[in-house]
Design an enzyme around this catalytic site. Structure first.
Site, mmCIF file in Angstrom:
data_model
loop_
_atom_site.group_PDB
_atom_site.id
_atom_site.type_symbol
_atom_site.label_atom_id
_atom_site.label_comp_id
_atom_site.label_asym_id
_atom_site.label_seq_id
_atom_site.Cartn_x
_atom_site.Cartn_y
_atom_site.Cartn_z
ATOM 1 N N CYS A 147 -80.318 103.140 53.299
ATOM 2 C CA CYS A 147 -81.199 102.852 54.564
ATOM 3 C C CYS A 147 -80.740 102.962 55.855
ATOM 4 C CB CYS A 147 -82.199 101.612 54.155
ATOM 5 S SG CYS A 147 -81.678 100.162 55.037
ATOM 6 N N HIS A 148 -81.462 103.027 56.740
ATOM 7 C CA HIS A 148 -81.052 103.152 58.058
ATOM 8 C C HIS A 148 -79.976 101.933 58.736
ATOM 9 C CE1 HIS A 148 -83.868 106.321 58.792
ATOM 10 N NE2 HIS A 148 -83.098 106.838 59.616
ATOM 11 N N THR A 149 -80.153 100.835 57.894
ATOM 12 C CA THR A 149 -79.377 99.722 58.083
ATOM 13 C C THR A 149 -77.889 99.967 57.580
ATOM 14 O OG1 THR A 149 -81.236 98.078 57.941
ATOM 15 C CG2 THR A 149 -78.792 97.140 57.868
ATOM 16 N N HIS A 209 -77.198 98.090 50.159
ATOM 17 C CA HIS A 209 -77.837 96.719 49.966
ATOM 18 C C HIS A 209 -79.360 97.042 49.306
ATOM 19 C CE1 HIS A 209 -79.794 98.285 53.521
ATOM 20 N NE2 HIS A 209 -80.711 97.494 53.380
ATOM 21 N N GLU A 210 -79.445 98.058 48.929
ATOM 22 C CA GLU A 210 -80.753 98.369 48.235
ATOM 23 C C GLU A 210 -80.298 98.942 46.735
ATOM 24 O OE1 GLU A 210 -84.702 99.854 50.573
ATOM 25 O OE2 GLU A 210 -83.481 101.461 49.408
ATOM 26 N N CYS A 258 -81.850 79.925 48.112
ATOM 27 C CA CYS A 258 -81.122 78.766 47.237
ATOM 28 C C CYS A 258 -82.109 77.794 46.407
ATOM 29 C CB CYS A 258 -79.929 78.089 47.846
ATOM 30 S SG CYS A 258 -81.028 76.748 49.087
ATOM 31 N N CYS A 282 -82.671 73.863 49.806
ATOM 32 C CA CYS A 282 -82.484 73.477 51.371
ATOM 33 C C CYS A 282 -83.825 73.321 51.796
ATOM 34 C CB CYS A 282 -81.761 74.612 52.024
ATOM 35 S SG CYS A 282 -82.429 76.058 52.476
ATOM 36 N N CYS A 332 -86.061 76.627 52.240
ATOM 37 C CA CYS A 332 -86.362 77.246 51.015
ATOM 38 C C CYS A 332 -87.704 76.436 50.488
ATOM 39 C CB CYS A 332 -85.402 77.268 50.051
ATOM 40 S SG CYS A 332 -84.144 78.492 50.305
ATOM 41 N N CYS A 391 -83.324 81.084 54.285
ATOM 42 C CA CYS A 391 -82.579 79.986 53.650
ATOM 43 C C CYS A 391 -81.415 79.781 54.507
ATOM 44 C CB CYS A 391 -81.959 80.732 52.391
ATOM 45 S SG CYS A 391 -80.810 79.699 51.596
ATOM 46 N N ARG A 413 -79.373 83.240 54.095
ATOM 47 C CA ARG A 413 -79.925 84.048 54.857
ATOM 48 C C ARG A 413 -79.490 85.441 55.321
ATOM 49 N NH1 ARG A 413 -81.897 81.142 60.279
ATOM 50 N NH2 ARG A 413 -82.111 79.564 59.136
ATOM 51 N N CYS A 418 -85.369 96.341 49.603
ATOM 52 C CA CYS A 418 -85.276 96.445 51.124
ATOM 53 C C CYS A 418 -86.640 97.012 51.665
ATOM 54 C CB CYS A 418 -84.253 97.073 51.908
ATOM 55 S SG CYS A 418 -84.070 97.220 53.569
ATOM 56 N N ARG A 476 -85.627 108.133 50.729
ATOM 57 C CA ARG A 476 -84.657 107.432 49.988
ATOM 58 C C ARG A 476 -83.974 108.464 49.011
ATOM 59 N NH1 ARG A 476 -84.684 104.179 53.248
ATOM 60 N NH2 ARG A 476 -84.746 101.925 53.109
#
Length: 413
Positions: free
Chosen positions: A74-76, A97-98, A127, A130, A133, A141, A145, A207, A402
């Protein structure tokens, strides 16, 4: 040669869950051992990713090691690869991350996951214990996070990836690092999903689908009959379109400078298309004319401050809501005067579509299997993992939504 999504025979086969062979007797590694596998490593801004052997250490306390089967870009990832944000530069690094895959082993204390579970990694962890959450007011989180600056594991501040030659650390990315045949994540960043869900499609839940559909359903809570404008028709923007369609929006206006996005947008549910390059007046003025004063909801998915302002001004005076989804890497501030907020328009950011990943993503997976989001429409290309640099160029040129990368060829049931 690119493998197009439209190959119905292959798509049909991939709708069946793969039967994965996990480490056991006769294998060269086990849950207690370091794994040697292939990964795509980036060594500097814009440099080609290098496919090489890396060492992946066993999961430690409250960690999970996953065999990645599918991953996409992805673009990230693109921004991190290009180094557009200097604060994110940590090299060498494994991006991604995807993805989707299968749990290979778990560390001490992990009880909700076991070897063989089908899983999706998430960059915004949960988690479950916390104050964040436990609150129904946020999906962040306290500890896990999303944090683009984080490049090591929470447990001990070290890496689980090492170079095969010399054993030097290789940094992590966005809690996930999925451009590797195996990766280690905090258990808070791993979601167990229905084993009947096709892993090929489930990768997108990490994502773009969660972010776009969630922004509509969770953040904006778009109502049937509403009017919507989506600025930027990439994968996240089209996921917003899918969400708006599923919620019964009466008018969905797609805004993009790429004329090629018109056809795909209409396929996904865009009812009107606006290309800013073809206008003689600001986009927000055109949208106000089209909608009798402005849309009720606008979504900024481009990561551009000028677009943020146009999205904000395109909403209706008195009750318009703008949701910001684009990643803004520069330190520039919002182009809004505080008094403009006194006209009743509101603006808010949305992280991961306001989904609490571990507790709510399994339901989204089930909803997608029922057609809430047509996931196959987002997979425009498929390539073997070794061609990851070609996949990046497809995204750079705006040719793909994608591109799904296959990290292995599991036997199908």
């Amino acid at each position: 040669m690119e493998e197009e999504k439209g190959e119905k025979g292959k798509a049909g086969k991939n709708n069946r869950p793969p039967s994965i062979k996990l480490p056991g007797k006769g294998d060269t590694h086990s849950a207690a051992n370091t794994i040697t596998c292939k990964a795509a490593v980036v060594y500097g801004p814009g440099q080609p990713l290098v496919i090489q052997d890396v060492l992946v250490d066993p999961p430690k306390k409250m960690e999970v090691r996953i065999r990645i089967l599918y991953t996409s870009i992805c673009h990230t990832d693109l921004g991190a690869w290009l180094g557009t944000n200097e604060a994110q530069r940590a090299y060498p690094r494994i991006l991604g991350h995807e993805a989707s895959g299968v749990v290979e082993s778990v560390g001490e204390g992990v009880t909700e996951l076991k070897a063989g579970d089908h899983a999706v990694p998430i960059f915004n962890g949960e988690c479950g214990s916390c104050d964040y959450c436990k609150s129904d007011k946020t999906n962040l989180c306290e500890k896990y996070r999303v944090n683009p600056l984080k490049s090591v594991m929470v447990n001990d501040g070290k890496c689980r990836f090492r170079s095969k030659e010399g054993g030097k650390p290789i940094f992590h990315f966005l809690n996930t690092s999925t451009f590797s045949e195996y990766t280690v994540l905090d258990s808070a960043c791993v979601v167990k999903i229905d084993p009947t869900a096709p892993l090929r499609q489930m990768a997108l839940l990490s994502c773009c689908i969660a972010t776009g559909v969630g922004a509509v359903c969770n953040t904006a809570k778009v109502q049937p009959g509403s009017t919507v404008a989506v600025f930027g028709l990439g994968a996240v923007g089209l996921a917003v379109v899918e969400g708006a369609r599923s919620r019964g929006a009466s008018k969905i206006i797609g805004v993009d400078v790429n004329p090629d996005k018109l056809t795909k947008g209409q396929t996904m549910g865009v009812t009107h298309f606006v290309n800013p390059k073809e206008l003689e007046k600001p986009v927000h003025e055109v949208i106000r004319e089209m909608t009798g004063g402005g849309v009720e909801y606008s979504f900024e998915c481009a990561g551009n401050l000028d677009v943020v302002r146009e999205a904000f001004l395109s909403t209706h005076d008195g009750w318009g809501l703008t949701v910001v989804l684009g990643v803004h890497a520069t330190p520039a501030m919002l182009p809004l005067h505080p008094m403009e907020l006194f006209d009743g328009r509101r603006i808010v950011g949305s992280v991961f579509g306001d989904f609490k990943g571990k507790s709510q993503l399994p339901r989204l997976a089930q909803d997608c299997m029922r057609g809430v989001a047509r996931l196959d429409e987002f997979i425009t290309h498929q390539l073997p993992f070794e061609k990851i640099n070609e996949a990046f160029q497809l995204l750079v040129r705006g040719k793909s939504l994608r591109c799904l990368l296959h990290l292995s060829s599991p036997q199908l049931n």
